[in-house]
Enzyme design. Sequence first.
Site, PDB file in Angstrom:
ATOM      1  N   ASP A 662       0.817  -1.208   0.000  1.00 25.83           N
ATOM      2  CA  ASP A 662       0.000   0.000   0.000  1.00 25.83           C
ATOM      3  C   ASP A 662       0.852   1.260   0.000  1.00 25.83           C
ATOM      4  O   ASP A 662       1.942   1.301   0.571  1.00 25.83           O
ATOM      5  CB  ASP A 662      -0.899  -0.003   1.243  1.00 25.83           C
ATOM      6  CG  ASP A 662      -1.817   1.195   1.299  1.00 25.83           C
ATOM      7  OD1 ASP A 662      -2.692   1.295   0.414  1.00 25.83           O
ATOM      8  OD2 ASP A 662      -1.662   2.029   2.210  1.00 25.83           O
ATOM      9  N   GLU A 715       0.945  -0.656  -5.099  1.00 31.18           N
ATOM     10  CA  GLU A 715      -0.106   0.345  -5.319  1.00 31.18           C
ATOM     11  C   GLU A 715       0.625   1.685  -5.442  1.00 31.18           C
ATOM     12  O   GLU A 715       0.883   2.367  -4.451  1.00 31.18           O
ATOM     13  CB  GLU A 715      -1.092   0.377  -4.160  1.00 31.18           C
ATOM     14  CG  GLU A 715      -2.299   1.254  -4.432  1.00 31.18           C
ATOM     15  CD  GLU A 715      -2.572   2.286  -3.346  1.00 31.18           C
ATOM     16  OE1 GLU A 715      -3.486   3.096  -3.534  1.00 31.18           O
ATOM     17  OE2 GLU A 715      -1.865   2.303  -2.337  1.00 31.18           O
TER      18      GLU A 715
END
Length: 993
Positions: A662, A715
């Site tokens: 993330d 990401e």
Amino acid sequence: MTPRPESSGSRPKGTAGEKIPEQPTAAQQKSAAKKTAVPKQAAAKKAAPAKATAKKAAAAKTTVGKTVAKKAATKKAAAEKTAVGQPAAGTTTAKKAAAKKTAVKKSAAKKATTVKATAAKTTAVKAAASKSTAAETVAGKAAVAKSPAAKNTAKKAPAKKAGTAKSAAATTTAAEAVAKKAAPAKATAKKAAAKKAATATSTVAESPAKKTTAGKAPAGKAVAKKGAVKQAPARKAAARNAPAGQAPALEAASAQVVPPEMEVAVSPAVDAADRERLLGGMHHDPHSVLGAHPVPGGIAFRAFRPYALSVTVVAGELRAELHDDGEGFFSGLLPLREVPAYRLVVEYEGTVLETEDAYRFLPTLGDLDLHLIGEGRHEELWTALGAHPMTHEGVTGTRFAVWAPNARGVRVAGTFNFWDGTGHVMRSLGSSGVWELFLPDVGEGELYKFEITRPDGSRTLRADPLARRTEVPPATSSVITSSAYEWDDAEWLARRAEAPAHEAPFSVYEVHLASWRPGLTYRQLADQLPGYVKNLGFTHVELMPVAEHPFGGSWGYQVTGFYAPTARLGTPDDFRYLVDKLHQAGIGVLMDWVPAHFPRDAWALAEFDGRPLYEHEDPLRAAHPDWGTLEFDFGRNEVRNFLVANAVYWCEEFHIDGLRVDAVASMLYLDYSREPGQWTPNEHGGRENLDAVAFLQEMNATVYRRVPGVVTIAEESTAWDGVTRATHHKGPSGFGGLGFGLKWNMGWMHDSLQYMSHEPVHRKYHHGEMTFSMVYAYSENYVLPISHDEVVHGKRSLVSKMPGDWWQQRAGVRAYLGYMWAHPGKQLLFMGQEFAQGAEWSEAHGPDWWLLDPGYGAEPDHRGVRDLVRDLNTVYRATPALWRLDTDPAGFEWIVGDAADDNVLAFLRLDPEGVPVLAVSNFAPVTRQDYRLGVPDDVPAWYEAVNTDAARYGGSDVTHPDPVKPEPQPWHGRPASIRLTLPPLATVWLRPA
């Protein structure tokens, strides 16, 4: 402790029939030292037992005694010896005694006429030559003279036989023999001993007075309580003549002779400085103070047991109660040669506990562990730090270890000590910053935290950064755990590395575990989730949130337990069970991993040991401007190690097949969400976070090296060059690749959803939003994500983003999914979108499963979308053209990409052998008859593989049931063409017949 009368055993006892002389005052002892009298000899005579001496001891002494007696020209040396004081018997080894005795015998036999024939290697001569103290010289002689007695005692006492009278007799005989042979031949030795005699005597003189109050000795003079010894061994008269500062020692069943270098005994009690540091939780090496330690005079036992009423040392048949020094400290000096295997019996109010002494153990971490931690290269960090049930030196317990380099002290508190860590002080292992403690009899299921004393002296109670299990939030304690799980996914692991992720079918179902079916545990999910995902044809699931986090209604991006699966759904082994079941169903498991930042919770990582530790020391670098969290200090070895090892941990310990990382963009840029003046450039003047780049490269390289078949997914929302390029391949920017396997295509997601949200009549003005992705489609290895981020917090669900009425909305979703599955890249779909849920995701009730209830009127509409997703996955997995060359431009060809007025897109996907699939999307709500499309001329016919407008999906059923044959009419730059009827708001896939 209240003083006891002499009759209660508060002073040393003689053997049966022995007369105990009165204790002389200090003045009397001084006077005696100056005189040439032989008080020790007199004392030895008084101490002679009524019974005859042991035959063995007498026989052993006969030769030496006679020979030395002839050479005893004066009693002055005996007086000097007496002034120094005769140490207590029973504190040296039987071996040394025997060796010295043999030496004396040989010396007496060979040099009977020589005045230098003294015991123990001519100690007196050496003392005179080196100007050593008389105390050392005589102490050495005394030890030799008493060796036979000690040998006798050492042999007989452990058996707890009635031989104490013989031991005393042997000691007396030895004392007399030495007194007779103590006269040195050289004047130098005489003078040296005489000069030292007065000083030694004054030192000794204070001892008897102190010993009479042994029952209430202060903290610095603690002794083992005599009454606790079951054997009740004889007390030597010489024991009353110990040097000043020596506490009365409790004689065990085996009274062993002390070596010469240990003759001057010390107090066993913890000194004031160590006591203060231990009480304050600021001692860096409690093991050097507590436990059992060889000291002059024997073995000192020290225990720190707050609230205990008494502490007793138990070693075989020895049972010695330690002296209560106050404030939880207990100590005693036992006349033993070496540290025995022992246990402690601790009495508390209402209970008695027998346990091992935590401070008798060597460290459980070795030099290699500490070196690797310091270097930031311990790839199995979770095996070194944290809490680990184990067997150490034959004892079961739990090893606690934590990295806290700025702490002044660390203690461990938990349910096993009623959350009072006072008595469980950890030791610092050198410069590593690691604190360690092995606690016997502490095992799985116990709660714990680390009590850290900060540099300013304040304290903080922290959860274990490497805890592998936690309490169920909102509780925050760590839990001791170990895994007993037996995996059954060997077949899956063996074949998952057959092809890299970017060259294999890869469609992902994203699941928020706690809300997919609210209330289900890991094991209950294992009964339902694998079957559901397998039925829909997805190759992987992406689980979130897995690592422990404070707020269950979140995505879990503020992690507080990086090594612990969230306890909301079960134990770590329960989570292993879920992963195992998914593997057995043929489904790969990805998890969200958040190494970018962590929350400021006072019980977690923020300023863990009182200073910035896991976060950057520069406040501008530490504070994340968007989320109110703290960013990791990626430039610090130990922090980088913490995160790299964490990535390996999930893959190796839980068989995770991939990590979706993330917020990578927030890690890569120093100016991420920061205004000018709020960030500091790197060493080259740029905005790249070089430490974060190095960390990501190391993490990826380590994971791929150690765990074949896994994939890491970034990401990353910017145009950073080389996110999925190998770390050793430098790009135009000069950086090596970050080394990820895949990257989320955030640009495609944003642009395509933006296009679909427009009314069809306006879409022709935004046609480039659907085609631009092919400009950069092969710059990275992409995943096309319709993720959780796009269907919450006012963004609306996928179907609700579509314009038009209910039919058009559902048709728009079906057409979009068909286009997405055909587009180069892998697919990801968040739960609930597979059946066109209209509402946003809710952490409270999860997906609206009731929409699939046959009793619900619109159930066919939702079930039709889910059936389409199943068929898309089925055809996709069976068609290499749709995934084999996802990252190779040779796998894609436009047919028509500029039909903006028609809202039509058409392209070919090809496999390595050139076998094509034709994908055509009509994003207009009208049917287009006889729409001509150019095609290759080497395909004799095309049949419809997927049509999102089919009636079974809820469409208008404009389909092509028969094969479509090409016509030799060139079109769109192709030698042949076909004519299709394009259904409204639909995508059609055609394959060669």
